[in-house]
Design an enzyme around this catalytic site. Structure first.
Site, PDB file in Angstrom:
ATOM      1  N   ASP A  27      -0.228  -2.031  -8.984  1.00 28.89           N
ATOM      2  CA  ASP A  27       0.192  -2.932  -8.788  1.00 28.89           C
ATOM      3  C   ASP A  27       1.157  -4.274  -8.973  1.00 28.89           C
ATOM      4  O   ASP A  27       1.796  -4.984  -7.771  1.00 28.89           O
ATOM      5  CB  ASP A  27      -0.313  -3.075  -7.596  1.00 28.89           C
ATOM      6  N   GLN A  54      -6.299   0.369  -3.395  1.00 28.95           N
ATOM      7  CA  GLN A  54      -5.254   0.518  -1.486  1.00 28.95           C
ATOM      8  C   GLN A  54      -5.676  -0.993  -0.798  1.00 28.95           C
ATOM      9  O   GLN A  54      -6.764  -0.848   0.099  1.00 28.95           O
ATOM     10  CB  GLN A  54      -5.486   1.995  -0.917  1.00 28.95           C
ATOM     11  N   LYS A 113       0.478   8.761  -3.266  1.00 31.43           N
ATOM     12  CA  LYS A 113       0.936   8.340  -4.425  1.00 31.43           C
ATOM     13  C   LYS A 113       0.298   9.802  -5.248  1.00 31.43           C
ATOM     14  O   LYS A 113       0.913  10.224  -6.451  1.00 31.43           O
ATOM     15  CB  LYS A 113       0.165   6.896  -4.261  1.00 31.43           C
TER      16      LYS A 113
END
Ligand code: NAD
Length: 281
Positions: A119, A96, A52
């Site tokens: 997300d 994460q 990322k």
């Protein structure tokens, strides 16, 4: 032989378009920033976070990775999220997953401002998807749809079978396919006679987490098979689909690696840029 749903090629093309959007923002004096929180030392998570970071770098997005020790408390994690919610330089916040067992994942995700929830895991964004309102869509499902559309796979009126019912892949991709007027079946670990369902599928999405689980006999000839799985076998990454046998039957197939994973990162970048554009406008 099936047509390859090549996520690498498609994502590279999309990344160029995204770079132009970042440049446009920059020309208006706006920067784009993503903050990624990684708690602990899960090796797979470390790889994802690194990728990322690289994607941000390639696009000229500021990517801050905040590494917290394994024993971080819920209060410390929540305080950091609150701080990033207030930070004007941060357009997107990503926690994460998975978090270490002692931390409450749902509670942490719920704290992220829905505007910065790149997300798309916040209940508000999930609810928006389920009620057909504009919101942030989870990256992997969004990437799967982008792939199917880029190769003009017919969707309306088609039978779509999704294997897996997770909040991050199975359920949202099913909803996106429903929004495209597919007739959708969601299968899971308790489904009786899975193959009877998969053999009906014009579009088959495998998000199971079991290496080479889908074999040729489970696939309808000509179907579009999307492999979401990331499994490590003898140091190699393999999908949920037995690529070698299934590519002989399917009409379209996505490889692993080089398929959905590439699209996921690309869609994450798109969600961050969209958040920055919303703020700028
Ligand atoms: P998960 O473990 O939350 O869900 C797996 C699902 O598979 C469950 O809903 C379960 O009911 C179903 N399942 C398990 N055994 C089954 C069986 N025998 N028959 C039918 N269904 C069964 O996993 P997830 O987070 O949804 O991820 C699924 C896979 O996709 C994993 O391999 C993960 O690493 C991968 N993944 C890839 C990306 C990407 O960007 N490519 C993103 C997220 C997840």
């Amino acid at each position: 032989m099936a047509v390859l749903l090549d996520g690498k090629v498609l994502s590279e093309k999309r990344m160029e378009e995204l770079k132009a959007r970042v440049d446009t923002l920059r020309a208006r004096g706006k920067t784009v920033g993503l903050a990624v929180i990684l708690v602990g030392e899960n090796p797979a998570s470390q790889v994802y976070v690194r990728n990322k970071g690289k994607a941000c770098e390639g696009l000229g997005i500021r990517g801050d990775t905040i590494l917290l020790p394994e024993q971080t408390s819920q209060e410390e994690l929540e305080a950091l999220i609150e701080k990033l919610n207030q930070d004007e330089c941060v357009d997107g916040i990503l926690v994460q997953l998975p978090l270490p067992k002692h931390l409450d994942e749902a509670k942490a995700l719920a704290l992220i401002s829905p505007d910065k929830d790149v997300d798309g895991f916040h209940v508000e964004n999930a609810g928006r998807l389920f009620t057909g309102q504009p919101g942030v869509t989870a990256c992997t499902p969004k990437g799967i749809l982008a792939m199917l559309k880029a190769w003009n796979v017919p969707l309306a009126g088609k039978e779509a079978v999704v294997i897996g019912r997770s909040n991050i892949v199975g359920k949202p991709v099913a909803m996106l396919l429903l929004n495209e007027n597919c007739t959708v079946t969601i299968c899971h670990s308790r489904t009786a006679d899975l193959a009877a369902h998969t053999r009906r599928a014009d579009i088959l999405v495998a998000a199971v987490g079991k290496p080479r689980f889908i074999t040729a006999g489970m696939v309808k000839p000509g179907a579009a098979v999307v492999d979401v799985g990331i499994n490590r076998v003898d140091g190699k990454v393999v999908g949920d689909v037995d690529f070698e046998s299934v590519e002989k039957v399917a009409g379209y197939i996505s490889p692993v690696p080089g398929g959905v994973g590439k699209m996921t990162i690309c869609m994450l970048m798109e969600n961050v840029i969209e958040a920055a554009e919303r703020k700028a406008n």
